[in-house]
Design a protein around this motif. Structure first.
Motif, short mmCIF file in Angstrom:
data_model
loop_
_atom_site.label_atom_id
_atom_site.label_comp_id
_atom_site.label_asym_id
_atom_site.label_seq_id
_atom_site.Cartn_x
_atom_site.Cartn_y
_atom_site.Cartn_z
N GLY A 60 -2.51 -16.78 -3.81
CA GLY A 60 -1.15 -16.74 -3.28
C GLY A 60 -1.12 -16.96 -1.78
N ALA A 61 -0.17 -16.29 -1.12
CA ALA A 61 0.02 -16.49 0.32
C ALA A 61 -1.23 -16.13 1.10
N THR A 62 -1.98 -15.15 0.62
CA THR A 62 -3.02 -14.57 1.47
C THR A 62 -4.13 -15.56 1.83
N CYS A 215 2.75 -5.29 -6.36
CA CYS A 215 2.67 -6.12 -5.15
C CYS A 215 2.60 -7.59 -5.56
N PRO A 216 3.70 -8.16 -6.06
CA PRO A 216 3.64 -9.48 -6.70
C PRO A 216 3.88 -10.65 -5.76
N GLY A 217 3.83 -10.40 -4.44
CA GLY A 217 4.11 -11.51 -3.52
C GLY A 217 5.55 -11.97 -3.69
N GLU A 366 9.69 7.46 -10.21
CA GLU A 366 8.82 8.38 -9.45
C GLU A 366 7.34 8.02 -9.55
N ARG A 367 6.98 7.12 -10.46
CA ARG A 367 5.57 6.74 -10.58
C ARG A 367 5.34 5.25 -10.34
N THR A 368 6.34 4.57 -9.86
CA THR A 368 6.21 3.12 -9.63
C THR A 368 6.76 2.76 -8.26
N THR A 369 5.88 2.22 -7.41
CA THR A 369 6.28 1.76 -6.07
C THR A 369 6.12 0.24 -6.02
N VAL A 370 7.09 -0.42 -5.41
CA VAL A 370 7.04 -1.88 -5.25
C VAL A 370 6.92 -2.18 -3.76
N ALA A 371 5.96 -3.03 -3.39
CA ALA A 371 5.80 -3.40 -1.98
C ALA A 371 5.80 -4.92 -1.87
N VAL A 372 6.75 -5.44 -1.12
CA VAL A 372 6.82 -6.89 -0.91
C VAL A 372 7.15 -7.21 0.55
N MET A 373 6.59 -8.29 1.02
CA MET A 373 6.90 -8.80 2.36
C MET A 373 8.13 -9.71 2.26
N HIS A 374 8.96 -9.67 3.31
CA HIS A 374 10.07 -10.63 3.41
C HIS A 374 9.90 -11.50 4.65
#
Ligand SMILES: Cc1cc2nc3c(=O)[nH]c(=O)nc-3n(C[C@H](O)[C@H](O)[C@H](O)COP(=O)(O)OP(=O)(O)OC[C@H]3O[C@@H](n4cnc5c(N)ncnc54)[C@H](O)[C@@H]3O)c2cc1C
Length: 396
Positions: A60-62, A215-217, A366-374
């Motif tokens: 991906g982006a990385t 963390c799906p980009g 409470e058990r699922t965090t989503v992290a995405v860059m904008h």
């Protein structure tokens, strides 16, 4: 299978030993920069971690980026503090995982008086007040660097905290280190389809964790599409080049930027001189603004340069590269370095854009965090995002 305990307590219970192979303390979806950041933060806390990645290797982006950790470019406040923390984490990770990092800072070069004005305003106002570590260099001082090869610029800002990483080598090295030294299990070639309440449904069956970090980009449609839909997110498409010197090589040991980046980067873009600079660019070279072009040059460990970039926004990334954009990038880089360059590789990068902030960390449950860059700074702030999100979920 016994149900994993809820996260959030100080002990963030280890469940993997009690259960079969698909139960871990932490499940991460996505093995790009953000997924890796969360996996590392969890594994360092002694938690068992599985990373679910759709591709055989994260493409991906990385691995497509410049690998610039531009602390100096971040807006004061949250972004700057994330960048400062990420810098320290990179240095630690590079030592442990054994990949190449240059810690020589960066140079933002002023190509004209208006670009120099922005650097001067930054130096006079927020540089010290906000805790940046940087200094202004005159043209004469620039003449003392790289055998005078940059002396045709008016001035420069030397950022001391900025790092240079070669992402296409660093990401595989980190992945190996996490797997071999910290026991992180990478489940590759596997698509995650849904995540909720510690369960991840994948093309290889169900995985369970005390906590899941998604963390799906810039894939907003596969996992938790309902969470992303109201944000109306877009993507940015960037044209990128790798080039070799044909004449007069410069032994660059740090990333180069120019004043063109000052109209984009949060450290500078709201300064009054940056607004004036934008008008000058619009009048003199509108093509640069129309295509979101600002010159970044990253030296690779092998004497070549990664050169970019342009920015085209939309809901999808068009596959067609515009040769005029590549020509403009190459011209800008040649003028900056006073050398003729030969392109050896071209590619496109895509990252998430146009969110409510430079990045989002959202709790789906409470058990699922989503992290995405904008925004295009995941290398610069990503490790801190992972560290903070895992600390919050694990309570330590
Ligand atoms: C050309 C370019 C240059 C850049 N330069 C810089 C720079 O110099 N400095 C900087 O700070 N930032 C830079 N960035 C930004 C930075 O690269 C990104 O912010 C960062 O890499 C984003 O990481 P990510 O993990 O969110 O996304 P990605 O790296 O895209 O990783 C997401 C991963 O998730 C996987 N995935 C997605 N959905 C699923 C699913 N359902 N199941 C399984 N796997 C899934 C994908 O296959 C992918 O491997 C640049 C970006 C680009 C494109």
């Amino acid at each position: 299978m016994s149900a994993p305990a809820a996260p959030g307590g100080r002990d963030f219970p280890c469940v993997s030993m009690k259960c079969e192979m698909k139960t871990f303390d932490v499940i991460v979806v996505g093995a790009g920069m953000l997924g890796i950041a969360h996996a590392w933060a969890a594994a360092r806390r002694g938690l068992s971690v599985a990373v679910i990645e759709r591709s055989r290797q994260a493409h991906g982006a990385t691995i497509r980026n410049f690998g610039q950790v531009i602390v100096t470019g971040q807006a004061p406040g949250l972004m700057l503090s994330h960048a400062q923390q990420t810098r320290e984490l990179w240095l630690e990770l590079a030592k442990d995982a054994g990949f190449h990092v240059r810690a020589n800072g960066s140079l933002v070069l002023a190509r004209c008086a208006e670009e120099a004005d922005v650097l001067a305003e930054f130096a006079e106002t927020r540089l010290r007040q906000e805790g940046y570590r940087a200094e202004l260099l005159s043209a004469r001082e620039l003449g003392g660097l790289y055998d005078g090869r940059l002396a045709h610029h008016c001035a420069a800002l030397r950022g001391q905290d900025d790092l240079q990483i070669y992402s296409r080598e660093a990401l595989p090295a980190i992945t190996r280190y996490l797997a071999e030294s910290l026991g992180v299990r990478f489940v590759t070639g596997t698509l995650a389809r849904a995540a909720a309440q510690g369960r991840v449904e994948t093309s290889a069956g169900e995985f369970q964790g005390s906590h899941v970090f998604v963390c799906p980009g810039h894939d907003y449609l596969t996992v938790l599409p309902g969470l992303f839909a109201p944000l109306s997110l877009e993507v940015a498409r960037l044209q990128m080049l790798r080039a070799a010197f044909e004449t007069r090589p410069v032994a660059l040991d740090r990333p180069l930027l120019t004043g063109l980046s000052c109209v984009h980067y949060g450290a500078f873009s709201d300064l009054s001189s940056a607004r004036a600079l934008r008008e000058v660019i619009q009048a003199r070279t509108p093509m640069l603004l129309e295509n979101g072009i600002h010159l970044l040059i990253s030296p690779t460990p092998y004497g070549e340069l990664i050169i970019g970039d342009s920015h085209h926004y939309g809901q999808d990334a068009l596959p067609f590269n515009d040769e005029a954009v590549d020509d403009a990038l190459l011209d800008l880089a040649s003028q900056t370095l006073g050398a003729r360059l030969r392109v050896v590789e071209r590619w496109q990068g895509v990252y998430g854009a146009h969110g409510p902030a430079p990045f989002s960390v959202l709790r789906a449950d409470e058990r699922t965090t989503v992290a995405v860059m904008h925004s295009g700074v995941g290398m610069t702030v990503g490790l801190a995002i992972g560290e903070r999100a895992v600390a919050e979920a694990a309570g330590r």
